[in-house]
Each structure stands twice: as structure tokens, then as C-alpha cells.
Design a protein around this motif. Sequence first.
Motif, PDB file in Angstrom:
ATOM      1  N   ARG A  37       0.898  -1.263  -0.028  1.00 15.45           N
ATOM      2  CA  ARG A  37       0.028   0.012  -0.058  1.00 15.45           C
ATOM      3  C   ARG A  37       0.858   1.207  -0.379  1.00 15.45           C
ATOM      4  O   ARG A  37       0.417   2.174  -0.725  1.00 15.45           O
ATOM      5  CB  ARG A  37      -1.094   0.080   1.322  1.00 15.45           C
ATOM      6  CG  ARG A  37      -2.035  -1.066   0.969  1.00 15.45           C
ATOM      7  CD  ARG A  37      -2.976  -0.825   2.265  1.00 15.45           C
ATOM      8  NE  ARG A  37      -2.698  -1.296   3.471  1.00 15.45           N
ATOM      9  CZ  ARG A  37      -2.414  -2.451   4.074  1.00 15.45           C
ATOM     10  NH1 ARG A  37      -2.907  -3.237   3.455  1.00 15.45           N
ATOM     11  NH2 ARG A  37      -1.975  -2.541   5.133  1.00 15.45           N
ATOM     12  N   GLN A  61      -2.306  -1.953  -7.612  1.00 13.77           N
ATOM     13  CA  GLN A  61      -3.471  -2.135  -7.096  1.00 13.77           C
ATOM     14  C   GLN A  61      -4.005  -3.267  -7.449  1.00 13.77           C
ATOM     15  O   GLN A  61      -4.633  -4.107  -6.096  1.00 13.77           O
ATOM     16  CB  GLN A  61      -4.624  -0.989  -7.714  1.00 13.77           C
ATOM     17  CG  GLN A  61      -5.742  -0.889  -6.865  1.00 13.77           C
ATOM     18  CD  GLN A  61      -5.562  -0.718  -5.310  1.00 13.77           C
ATOM     19  OE1 GLN A  61      -5.014   0.529  -5.021  1.00 13.77           O
ATOM     20  NE2 GLN A  61      -6.050  -1.525  -4.561  1.00 13.77           N
ATOM     21  N   ARG A  62      -3.970  -4.218  -8.459  1.00 14.94           N
ATOM     22  CA  ARG A  62      -4.327  -5.340  -8.637  1.00 14.94           C
ATOM     23  C   ARG A  62      -3.568  -6.225  -7.777  1.00 14.94           C
ATOM     24  O   ARG A  62      -4.396  -7.333  -7.246  1.00 14.94           O
ATOM     25  CB  ARG A  62      -3.995  -5.835 -10.171  1.00 14.94           C
ATOM     26  CG  ARG A  62      -5.060  -5.353 -11.261  1.00 14.94           C
ATOM     27  CD  ARG A  62      -4.921  -6.048 -12.419  1.00 14.94           C
ATOM     28  NE  ARG A  62      -3.623  -5.839 -13.081  1.00 14.94           N
ATOM     29  CZ  ARG A  62      -3.410  -4.597 -13.816  1.00 14.94           C
ATOM     30  NH1 ARG A  62      -4.137  -3.676 -14.012  1.00 14.94           N
ATOM     31  NH2 ARG A  62      -2.222  -4.737 -14.483  1.00 14.94           N
ATOM     32  N   GLN A  63      -2.497  -6.162  -7.409  1.00 16.60           N
ATOM     33  CA  GLN A  63      -1.580  -7.056  -6.610  1.00 16.60           C
ATOM     34  C   GLN A  63      -2.141  -6.753  -5.199  1.00 16.60           C
ATOM     35  O   GLN A  63      -2.469  -7.953  -4.178  1.00 16.60           O
ATOM     36  CB  GLN A  63      -0.116  -6.629  -6.601  1.00 16.60           C
ATOM     37  CG  GLN A  63       0.787  -7.687  -5.415  1.00 16.60           C
ATOM     38  CD  GLN A  63       0.869  -8.968  -6.107  1.00 16.60           C
ATOM     39  OE1 GLN A  63       1.140  -9.384  -7.289  1.00 16.60           O
ATOM     40  NE2 GLN A  63       0.417  -9.931  -5.417  1.00 16.60           N
ATOM     41  N   ILE A  64      -2.365  -5.734  -4.648  1.00 13.20           N
ATOM     42  CA  ILE A  64      -2.911  -5.320  -3.357  1.00 13.20           C
ATOM     43  C   ILE A  64      -4.593  -6.020  -3.287  1.00 13.20           C
ATOM     44  O   ILE A  64      -4.880  -6.649  -2.189  1.00 13.20           O
ATOM     45  CB  ILE A  64      -3.130  -3.912  -3.298  1.00 13.20           C
ATOM     46  CG1 ILE A  64      -1.514  -3.372  -3.004  1.00 13.20           C
ATOM     47  CG2 ILE A  64      -4.047  -3.661  -1.889  1.00 13.20           C
ATOM     48  CD1 ILE A  64      -1.385  -1.777  -3.072  1.00 13.20           C
ATOM     49  N   ASP A  65      -5.270  -5.906  -4.381  1.00 14.45           N
ATOM     50  CA  ASP A  65      -6.493  -6.585  -4.464  1.00 14.45           C
ATOM     51  C   ASP A  65      -6.413  -7.719  -4.275  1.00 14.45           C
ATOM     52  O   ASP A  65      -7.280  -8.608  -3.772  1.00 14.45           O
ATOM     53  CB  ASP A  65      -7.290  -5.939  -5.671  1.00 14.45           C
ATOM     54  CG  ASP A  65      -7.670  -4.571  -5.737  1.00 14.45           C
ATOM     55  OD1 ASP A  65      -7.524  -3.840  -4.593  1.00 14.45           O
ATOM     56  OD2 ASP A  65      -8.120  -3.797  -6.820  1.00 14.45           O
ATOM     57  N   TYR A  66      -5.761  -8.608  -5.023  1.00 18.11           N
ATOM     58  CA  TYR A  66      -5.364  -9.957  -4.976  1.00 18.11           C
ATOM     59  C   TYR A  66      -5.208 -10.211  -3.487  1.00 18.11           C
ATOM     60  O   TYR A  66      -6.034 -11.380  -2.857  1.00 18.11           O
ATOM     61  CB  TYR A  66      -4.117 -10.559  -5.697  1.00 18.11           C
ATOM     62  CG  TYR A  66      -3.792 -11.845  -5.744  1.00 18.11           C
ATOM     63  CD1 TYR A  66      -4.550 -12.903  -6.080  1.00 18.11           C
ATOM     64  CD2 TYR A  66      -2.512 -12.093  -5.037  1.00 18.11           C
ATOM     65  CE1 TYR A  66      -4.228 -14.071  -5.933  1.00 18.11           C
ATOM     66  CE2 TYR A  66      -2.167 -13.402  -4.985  1.00 18.11           C
ATOM     67  CZ  TYR A  66      -3.051 -14.498  -5.290  1.00 18.11           C
ATOM     68  OH  TYR A  66      -2.753 -15.828  -5.377  1.00 18.11           O
ATOM     69  N   THR A  68      -5.783  -8.601  -0.608  1.00 12.97           N
ATOM     70  CA  THR A  68      -6.760  -8.488   0.194  1.00 12.97           C
ATOM     71  C   THR A  68      -7.999  -9.407  -0.073  1.00 12.97           C
ATOM     72  O   THR A  68      -8.577 -10.026   0.909  1.00 12.97           O
ATOM     73  CB  THR A  68      -7.348  -6.894  -0.132  1.00 12.97           C
ATOM     74  OG1 THR A  68      -6.156  -6.116   0.193  1.00 12.97           O
ATOM     75  CG2 THR A  68      -8.474  -6.693   0.716  1.00 12.97           C
ATOM     76  N   ALA A  69      -8.051  -9.766  -1.142  1.00 11.71           N
ATOM     77  CA  ALA A  69      -9.150 -10.919  -1.678  1.00 11.71           C
ATOM     78  C   ALA A  69      -8.673 -12.282  -0.900  1.00 11.71           C
ATOM     79  O   ALA A  69      -9.812 -12.952  -0.258  1.00 11.71           O
ATOM     80  CB  ALA A  69      -9.684 -11.140  -2.972  1.00 11.71           C
ATOM     81  N   PHE A  96      -8.665 -13.389 -10.506  1.00  7.04           N
ATOM     82  CA  PHE A  96      -6.970 -13.195 -10.644  1.00  7.04           C
ATOM     83  C   PHE A  96      -6.544 -14.580 -11.350  1.00  7.04           C
ATOM     84  O   PHE A  96      -5.216 -14.986 -11.139  1.00  7.04           O
ATOM     85  CB  PHE A  96      -6.746 -13.233  -9.218  1.00  7.04           C
ATOM     86  CG  PHE A  96      -6.740 -11.975  -8.507  1.00  7.04           C
ATOM     87  CD1 PHE A  96      -6.529 -10.639  -8.885  1.00  7.04           C
ATOM     88  CD2 PHE A  96      -8.060 -11.941  -7.602  1.00  7.04           C
ATOM     89  CE1 PHE A  96      -7.024  -9.527  -8.201  1.00  7.04           C
ATOM     90  CE2 PHE A  96      -8.531 -10.800  -7.102  1.00  7.04           C
ATOM     91  CZ  PHE A  96      -8.133  -9.547  -7.290  1.00  7.04           C
TER      92      PHE A  96
END
Length: 120
Positions: A37, A61-66, A68-69, A96
Motif C-alpha cells: 500500500r 493495485q491489482r496485486q493489493i486487491d489479490y 486483500t481478497a 485473478f
Amino acid sequence: MLPEKRVAYTVDYINGDVVGWTDLPGINLDVLMAQQRRTLELDADTFLFGHGAPGNKATLQRQIDYFTALQAEARKALAAGWTEDQAAERIELEAFRHFANYDDWFEGNVRAFYRWEKNR
């Protein structure tokens, strides 16, 4: 970081649309995710990863979203009383699936997050 070029090298703590590790014993996932982040705050446009093609802040952001999910799914598995093996078998993150190494390394990510959440 190369400020004049607006380029940052993130080594292996963020990957460009890659499931970049399986299960790293002793890793502190809270620290890893916080660092991801903070990386979004860098004054850079291009990010070079240890794995995958260069990316931008959307890639970060996609890595962070991955992660987080994945963390949310591990928490749900624990709340449902699943074992680690059940979580590894049942959890899927279709959003993902396009990440490189997903089929080979995703299970290791599930196991790492499951253990992390279980041992909090």
C-alpha cells in the motif's frame, strides 16, 4: 527508485500480475501488505517487478486487491471451520486466474494466508 525517470523497482514484494510465491515460512503478511500500500504513494509511473512485465499503479493495485481478497477468503474459511487442506482445495479467486503461475502457486498462497490468519 529512479526519481528523474519516475521508475521504481519493487523486487519481489509486489509482482506484475503474477502469483509470485508459494508459501514463505515466517513471512509477515501484514507488513508485506502495508508495504504494498505504501508503494502506491511513490512518485513513480513505472514499476519494475521481480517477476512479470513492468507495470503501473493499476498493476500495483491489482496485486493489493489479490492479497486483500485472498486474506478475506482465508478468514471466511477459518470462520466456516475449514481445515487448511479444505481451504486450499476450495478457495478460488476467478478474478485473478489470469495471473501467471496461478495454477501452480495459488494453493501455496491460500495455505500461507490461512496459516497467517489462524495464528493471529
